[in-house]
Design an enzyme around this catalytic site. Structure first.
Site, short mmCIF file in Angstrom:
data_model
loop_
_atom_site.label_atom_id
_atom_site.label_comp_id
_atom_site.label_asym_id
_atom_site.label_seq_id
_atom_site.Cartn_x
_atom_site.Cartn_y
_atom_site.Cartn_z
N SER A 20 0.82 -1.23 0.00
CA SER A 20 0.00 0.00 0.00
C SER A 20 0.84 1.27 0.00
CB SER A 20 -0.95 0.03 1.21
OG SER A 20 -1.68 -1.16 1.28
N ARG A 21 2.05 1.18 -0.56
CA ARG A 21 2.95 2.35 -0.66
C ARG A 21 3.41 2.87 0.71
NH1 ARG A 21 3.08 0.31 -4.79
NH2 ARG A 21 2.58 1.11 -6.85
N LEU A 22 3.27 2.03 1.74
CA LEU A 22 3.71 2.46 3.08
C LEU A 22 5.12 1.91 3.32
CD1 LEU A 22 0.32 1.90 4.94
CD2 LEU A 22 1.29 4.03 4.04
#
Ligand SMILES: Cc1cc2nc3c(=O)[nH]c(=O)nc-3n(C[C@H](O)[C@H](O)[C@H](O)COP(=O)(O)O)c2cc1C
Length: 214
Positions: free
Chosen positions: A192-194
């Site tokens: 999730s692009r984290l």
């Protein structure tokens, strides 16, 4: 929306194969060597290829790929033509960045600092370790200058091959630059692009370590 735009919008992968929870060792070079060795052992294509960004006298940045060839005394060494576009930029402003990206491992490393030409003896040693064709090429290519035709280059190669049939001296305008870093970021892709990001920043002789938002 065009097919290409659709493809560009759709083409993203989930980064989920690893995480970077904490930095156990306060030495960024140890971690760099560990990641680089892992990239090589994992058969990452062109693991030692990195993007070098420079800035010219008009503050125009430009970037290109070079090969990292050595780590000497905690400096990152690459070789090139000192008269090239990048060489001219560096003569004006020796601050550069260097970036590695290993898609297979979902990792990138970003390095910032300043470069100096390396000792001529080290450039000589490395130059002599290269294949004869590459040595001739270093003389024949007036890197980054306009070329009227492929034939012009091939003619220079013919002439230089006759001039240097066996031993080829290092051209004085060809050699290494050593990047002394003041900042090194290790980036591990997460879901999730984290992503996980840790930065080593030089403070005097010490490195401080902190996390960044993804
Ligand atoms: C995988 C790869 C590795 C490269 N390695 C080098 C290198 O080590 N040294 C170099 O001068 N150019 C290398 N090049 C070519 C540069 O990307 C660039 O075209 C050239 O250095 C001229 O750049 P400049 O005009 O910005 O100076 C490499 C290109 C690729 C794609």
């Amino acid at each position: 929306m065009s097919d290409l735009t659709q493809a560009l919008r759709d083409d993203h992968h989930s980064f989920d194969i690893a995480k970077l929870d904490e930095i156990k060792d306060g030495n960024p070079f140890t971690l760099f060597e560990k990641w680089m060795q892992h990239a090589i052992d994992s058969n990452c294509l062109e693991a030692n290829a990195c993007i070098i960004a420079t800035v010219d006298a008009n503050n125009q940045p430009s970037s290109r790929i070079v090969y990292l060839k050595e780590l000497i005394d905690d400096q990152f060494v690459f070789y090139t033509n000192y008269h090239s576009h990048k060489g001219k930029d560096i003569a004006f402003n020796n601050k550069i960045s260097m970036q590695f990206f290993w898609p297979l491992l979902q990792q990138q490393i970003r390095i910032e600092g300043s470069v100096e030409k390396i000792d001529e003896k080290i450039s000589d040693d490395y130059f002599q370790s290269r294949p004869w064709e590459s040595k001739i090429g270093a003389w024949a290519s007036h890197q980054s200058e306009k070329l009227s035709s492929r034939e012009e280059l091939e003619q220079r190669i013919d002439e230089l091959s006759k001039k240097y049939p066996t031993d080829v001296p290092r051209p004085p305008h060809w050699g290494g630059y050593a990047l002394t870093p003041n900042k090194i970021e290790f980036w591990q892709g997460r879901a999730s692009r984290l992503h996980d990001r840790f930065v080593f920043e030089k403070n005097g002789t010490n490195w401080s370590i902190f996390r960044l938002n993804p």
